[in-house]
Design a protein around this motif. Structure first.
Motif, PDB file in Angstrom:
ATOM      1  N   PHE A 143      45.837  44.221  50.750  1.00  0.00           N
ATOM      2  CA  PHE A 143      44.584  44.945  50.476  1.00  0.00           C
ATOM      3  C   PHE A 143      44.152  44.774  49.021  1.00  0.00           C
ATOM      4  CE2 PHE A 143      42.616  48.794  48.696  1.00  0.00           C
ATOM      5  CZ  PHE A 143      41.421  48.784  49.399  1.00  0.00           C
ATOM      6  N   SER A 144      45.109  44.911  48.098  1.00  0.00           N
ATOM      7  CA  SER A 144      44.801  44.868  46.664  1.00  0.00           C
ATOM      8  C   SER A 144      44.168  43.534  46.253  1.00  0.00           C
ATOM      9  CB  SER A 144      46.082  45.113  45.864  1.00  0.00           C
ATOM     10  OG  SER A 144      45.880  44.793  44.516  1.00  0.00           O
ATOM     11  N   LEU A 145      44.829  42.430  46.592  1.00  0.00           N
ATOM     12  CA  LEU A 145      44.315  41.129  46.136  1.00  0.00           C
ATOM     13  C   LEU A 145      43.020  40.727  46.836  1.00  0.00           C
ATOM     14  CD1 LEU A 145      47.143  38.558  45.349  1.00  0.00           C
ATOM     15  CD2 LEU A 145      45.732  39.887  43.813  1.00  0.00           C
ATOM     16  N   PHE A 146      42.917  41.015  48.130  1.00  0.00           N
ATOM     17  CA  PHE A 146      41.705  40.618  48.854  1.00  0.00           C
ATOM     18  C   PHE A 146      40.485  41.392  48.331  1.00  0.00           C
ATOM     19  CE2 PHE A 146      38.578  40.575  52.263  1.00  0.00           C
ATOM     20  CZ  PHE A 146      38.544  39.216  52.571  1.00  0.00           C
ATOM     21  N   SER A 147      40.623  42.718  48.203  1.00  0.00           N
ATOM     22  CA  SER A 147      39.479  43.537  47.769  1.00  0.00           C
ATOM     23  C   SER A 147      39.103  43.257  46.309  1.00  0.00           C
ATOM     24  CB  SER A 147      39.771  45.031  47.967  1.00  0.00           C
ATOM     25  OG  SER A 147      40.937  45.392  47.265  1.00  0.00           O
ATOM     26  N   GLY A 181      39.483  40.415  44.796  1.00  0.00           N
ATOM     27  CA  GLY A 181      38.825  39.097  44.814  1.00  0.00           C
ATOM     28  C   GLY A 181      37.345  39.219  45.127  1.00  0.00           C
ATOM     29  N   VAL A 182      37.017  40.003  46.159  1.00  0.00           N
ATOM     30  CA  VAL A 182      35.612  40.229  46.536  1.00  0.00           C
ATOM     31  C   VAL A 182      34.868  40.911  45.395  1.00  0.00           C
ATOM     32  CG1 VAL A 182      34.092  41.494  48.120  1.00  0.00           C
ATOM     33  CG2 VAL A 182      36.105  40.306  49.015  1.00  0.00           C
ATOM     34  N   PHE A 183      35.541  41.872  44.740  1.00  0.00           N
ATOM     35  CA  PHE A 183      34.889  42.643  43.671  1.00  0.00           C
ATOM     36  C   PHE A 183      34.574  41.777  42.452  1.00  0.00           C
ATOM     37  CE2 PHE A 183      33.814  47.099  43.425  1.00  0.00           C
ATOM     38  CZ  PHE A 183      33.386  47.228  42.098  1.00  0.00           C
ATOM     39  N   PHE A 184      35.415  40.740  42.195  1.00  0.00           N
ATOM     40  CA  PHE A 184      35.145  39.837  41.068  1.00  0.00           C
ATOM     41  C   PHE A 184      33.809  39.114  41.249  1.00  0.00           C
ATOM     42  CE2 PHE A 184      39.551  39.836  39.323  1.00  0.00           C
ATOM     43  CZ  PHE A 184      39.203  39.985  37.996  1.00  0.00           C
ATOM     44  N   PHE A 185      33.481  38.760  42.519  1.00  0.00           N
ATOM     45  CA  PHE A 185      32.195  38.099  42.780  1.00  0.00           C
ATOM     46  C   PHE A 185      31.041  39.021  42.396  1.00  0.00           C
ATOM     47  CE2 PHE A 185      34.530  35.867  46.516  1.00  0.00           C
ATOM     48  CZ  PHE A 185      35.011  34.887  45.652  1.00  0.00           C
ATOM     49  N   ILE A 186      31.195  40.318  42.683  1.00  0.00           N
ATOM     50  CA  ILE A 186      30.131  41.295  42.422  1.00  0.00           C
ATOM     51  C   ILE A 186      30.004  41.596  40.926  1.00  0.00           C
ATOM     52  CG2 ILE A 186      29.387  43.698  42.894  1.00  0.00           C
ATOM     53  CD1 ILE A 186      31.116  43.447  45.546  1.00  0.00           C
ATOM     54  N   MET A 242      40.058  47.248  38.384  1.00  0.00           N
ATOM     55  CA  MET A 242      41.452  47.370  37.948  1.00  0.00           C
ATOM     56  C   MET A 242      42.236  48.342  38.819  1.00  0.00           C
ATOM     57  SD  MET A 242      41.797  45.041  35.904  1.00  0.00           S
ATOM     58  CE  MET A 242      43.554  45.340  35.679  1.00  0.00           C
ATOM     59  N   THR A 243      41.546  49.347  39.377  1.00  0.00           N
ATOM     60  CA  THR A 243      42.221  50.249  40.327  1.00  0.00           C
ATOM     61  C   THR A 243      42.691  49.440  41.531  1.00  0.00           C
ATOM     62  OG1 THR A 243      40.857  52.123  39.634  1.00  0.00           O
ATOM     63  CG2 THR A 243      41.958  52.329  41.758  1.00  0.00           C
ATOM     64  N   LEU A 244      41.819  48.559  42.030  1.00  0.00           N
ATOM     65  CA  LEU A 244      42.175  47.718  43.184  1.00  0.00           C
ATOM     66  C   LEU A 244      43.233  46.679  42.808  1.00  0.00           C
ATOM     67  CD1 LEU A 244      38.570  47.077  44.567  1.00  0.00           C
ATOM     68  CD2 LEU A 244      40.323  48.502  45.660  1.00  0.00           C
ATOM     69  N   ALA A 245      43.026  46.004  41.679  1.00  0.00           N
ATOM     70  CA  ALA A 245      43.900  44.882  41.310  1.00  0.00           C
ATOM     71  C   ALA A 245      45.315  45.345  40.961  1.00  0.00           C
ATOM     72  CB  ALA A 245      43.296  44.113  40.141  1.00  0.00           C
ATOM     73  N   ASP A 246      45.438  46.475  40.256  1.00  0.00           N
ATOM     74  CA  ASP A 246      46.770  46.867  39.774  1.00  0.00           C
ATOM     75  C   ASP A 246      47.590  47.680  40.765  1.00  0.00           C
ATOM     76  OD1 ASP A 246      46.565  45.330  37.600  1.00  0.00           O
ATOM     77  OD2 ASP A 246      46.885  46.905  36.123  1.00  0.00           O
ATOM     78  N   MET A 247      47.028  47.919  41.965  1.00  0.00           N
ATOM     79  CA  MET A 247      47.866  48.444  43.049  1.00  0.00           C
ATOM     80  C   MET A 247      48.907  47.381  43.421  1.00  0.00           C
ATOM     81  SD  MET A 247      44.872  50.162  45.369  1.00  0.00           S
ATOM     82  CE  MET A 247      45.835  50.421  46.842  1.00  0.00           C
ATOM     83  N   VAL A 299      42.481  33.345  47.912  1.00  0.00           N
ATOM     84  CA  VAL A 299      43.303  32.208  48.370  1.00  0.00           C
ATOM     85  C   VAL A 299      44.792  32.574  48.301  1.00  0.00           C
ATOM     86  CG1 VAL A 299      44.068  29.862  47.771  1.00  0.00           C
ATOM     87  CG2 VAL A 299      41.628  30.393  47.857  1.00  0.00           C
ATOM     88  N   SER A 300      45.222  33.181  47.181  1.00  0.00           N
ATOM     89  CA  SER A 300      46.655  33.483  47.022  1.00  0.00           C
ATOM     90  C   SER A 300      47.136  34.481  48.065  1.00  0.00           C
ATOM     91  CB  SER A 300      46.960  33.968  45.601  1.00  0.00           C
ATOM     92  OG  SER A 300      46.218  35.114  45.286  1.00  0.00           O
ATOM     93  N   ILE A 301      46.335  35.507  48.375  1.00  0.00           N
ATOM     94  CA  ILE A 301      46.810  36.510  49.341  1.00  0.00           C
ATOM     95  C   ILE A 301      46.746  35.982  50.778  1.00  0.00           C
ATOM     96  CG2 ILE A 301      44.725  37.889  49.855  1.00  0.00           C
ATOM     97  CD1 ILE A 301      48.325  39.123  49.051  1.00  0.00           C
ATOM     98  N   LEU A 302      45.828  35.043  51.063  1.00  0.00           N
ATOM     99  CA  LEU A 302      45.811  34.412  52.392  1.00  0.00           C
ATOM    100  C   LEU A 302      47.077  33.590  52.610  1.00  0.00           C
ATOM    101  CD1 LEU A 302      42.063  33.303  52.823  1.00  0.00           C
ATOM    102  CD2 LEU A 302      43.263  35.119  54.075  1.00  0.00           C
ATOM    103  N   ILE A 303      47.499  32.865  51.572  1.00  0.00           N
ATOM    104  CA  ILE A 303      48.752  32.087  51.658  1.00  0.00           C
ATOM    105  C   ILE A 303      49.927  33.032  51.932  1.00  0.00           C
ATOM    106  CG2 ILE A 303      50.421  30.706  50.307  1.00  0.00           C
ATOM    107  CD1 ILE A 303      47.954  29.457  48.863  1.00  0.00           C
ATOM    108  N   PHE A 304      49.962  34.153  51.199  1.00  0.00           N
ATOM    109  CA  PHE A 304      51.036  35.134  51.359  1.00  0.00           C
ATOM    110  C   PHE A 304      51.055  35.701  52.787  1.00  0.00           C
ATOM    111  CE2 PHE A 304      52.505  39.624  51.065  1.00  0.00           C
ATOM    112  CZ  PHE A 304      53.806  39.391  50.639  1.00  0.00           C
TER     113      PHE A 304
END
Length: 404
Positions: free
Chosen positions: A88-92, A94-99, A117-122, A184-189
């Motif tokens: 959840f953390s990496l995918f969300s 990633g989307v937020f960086f586009f915004i 950062m709340t999303l990323a640092d989870m 990409v990284s979280i899809l691989i994981f």
């Protein structure tokens, strides 16, 4: 002789599970794509024309988001498992960086940086818990070091490439690459690693007692203060130093990126052999952390020599060696203090000390520079490092008393 040294170096990388290698790979992809962070203060100052004070406040929002994310990540890892939190953390994020690239107002960016950062640092405490689940017990410190190596190798590639992207297509390109690397990284994981649930045999009353013990562990809280200080002075690399490179010595983004790359390459070449050497010799973790903290302090005192650009390289080499000594063994010491089955709770507090450092590092650094100039900032940061060194000596004494 060269062949022996090379095989000895390669031997340091043996004995890891498949899952640890995949974790290392996704960490590398994610970090190589993390190009926004080293240039964030420059982006806010030069592209969006924020004042030093406003840059400081955006970094404060960044730090508070990081603190909340670390706390949530630790708590949710215990409740629903580290795997779901990581995905959840990496995918969300990633989307937020586009915004995020489309937000340019001061308050908008404060809220945006807090949210991302709340999303990323989870991810961070969840990732530490995953190391506990996937690594063999005898490889835990080396597994932490391997993942840190991936972070630093990615970081060696990222800033230099980021500098070129800024010069070629501007800051917007960084947001696209950052977001894509997260996804990409979280899809691989998710495709290559199966969820592993940690089975708990504790009764509920024992869990409550162990949870309370975190707040009664005086040595751990003193150690958190040392971690906070080392992180606070280290984060100057991403907040005040890129501005100093440009304003004092006229360095371009690419040259700043190369200095960051030097840090990453030194970590990549030296950290695993040094960690393996200290582990073989069974050197006390706290002694190594003490030397690391002292070296970080010295690196900032070096910056007081401001008449020669070469001092930036010398300072970077010293802080990199300090980082090699301090950070892997800090990770390991934090894990070793945790009661069995509750590493997540301890690692959440440990990662929160880094987040708090982010808040104070940028705001304090920017305020000191605005009022008194760069020289006073380097002196203050170096002195904080000396204070943390004395704290390490105090912790050593307390540990000796505890072990009697």
């Amino acid at each position: 002789m060269l062949q022996t040294a090379f095989s000895r170096y390669i031997n340091n990388f043996k004995g890891f599970s498949r899952e640890i290698w995949i974790l290392t790979l996704i960490t590398f992809i994610n970090r190589a794509g993390t190009m926004v962070l080293p240039f964030l203060s420059k982006y806010l100052k030069e592209d969006l024309h924020f004042s030093y004070g406003e840059v400081g406040w955006v970094m404060v929002a960044f730090g508070f988001g990081s603190m909340l994310g670390s706390w949530l990540g630790g708590k949710l890892s215990d409740k629903i498992g580290f795997y779901k939190v990581m995905v959840f953390s990496l995918f969300s994020s990633g989307v937020f960086f586009f915004i995020l690239q489309y937000i340019t107002s001061f308050w908008g960016l404060c809220l945006g940086m807090f949210a991302i950062m709340t999303l990323a640092d989870m991810f961070r405490p969840a990732m530490f818990v995953s190391l506990g689940a996937y690594a063999k017990p005898e490889n835990r410190t080396r597994s932490l070091t391997l993942v840190r190596l991936a972070v630093n190798l990615g970081f060696a590639a990222g800033p230099a490439l980021g500098g070129l992207i800024i010069m070629g297509i501007g800051y917007k390109g960084l947001f696209w690459i950052d977001g894509t690397s997260c996804i990409v990284s979280i899809l691989i994981f998710a495709l290559l690693v199966k969820e592993k649930k940690k089975v708990s045999h504790h009764d509920p009353h024992a869990t409550i007692l162990e949870a309370a013990s975190v707040f009664k562990d005086k040595i751990f809280w003193l150690f958190l203060f040392v971690s906070f200080v080392t992180a606070m002075i280290f984060f100057q690399l991403f907040t005040t130093l890129p501005l100093y490179h440009s304003e004092k010595f006229g360095l371009t983004e690419f040259q700043t990126g190369l200095l960051m790359t030097l840090n990453g390459l030194l970590i990549f070449a030296l950290e695993m052999p040094i960690v393996s050497y200290f582990e073989r010799k069974m050197v006390q973790k706290l002694k190594i952390i003490l030397w690391g903290t002292l070296l970080m302090a010295v690196s900032f005192y070096c910056l007081l020599i401001n008449v020669w650009a070469g001092i930036l390289i010398i300072s970077m080499i010293i802080i990199s060696i300090g980082e090699i000594f301090a950070f892997p063994f800090s990770n390991s010491f934090a894990m070793s203090r945790a009661p069995k089955g509750h590493e997540g709770r301890y690692m959440a507090l440990y990662t929160m000390s880094f987040s708090l450092a982010h808040i104070l590092s940028s705001k304090m650094g920017m305020e000191i520079i605005a009022r008194f100039g760069y020289q006073i900032n380097w002196f203050v940061m170096g002195t904080f490092g000396i204070l943390a060194t004395f704290c390490c000596i105090w912790i050593q004494k307390l540990v000796r008393l505890e072990n009697r």
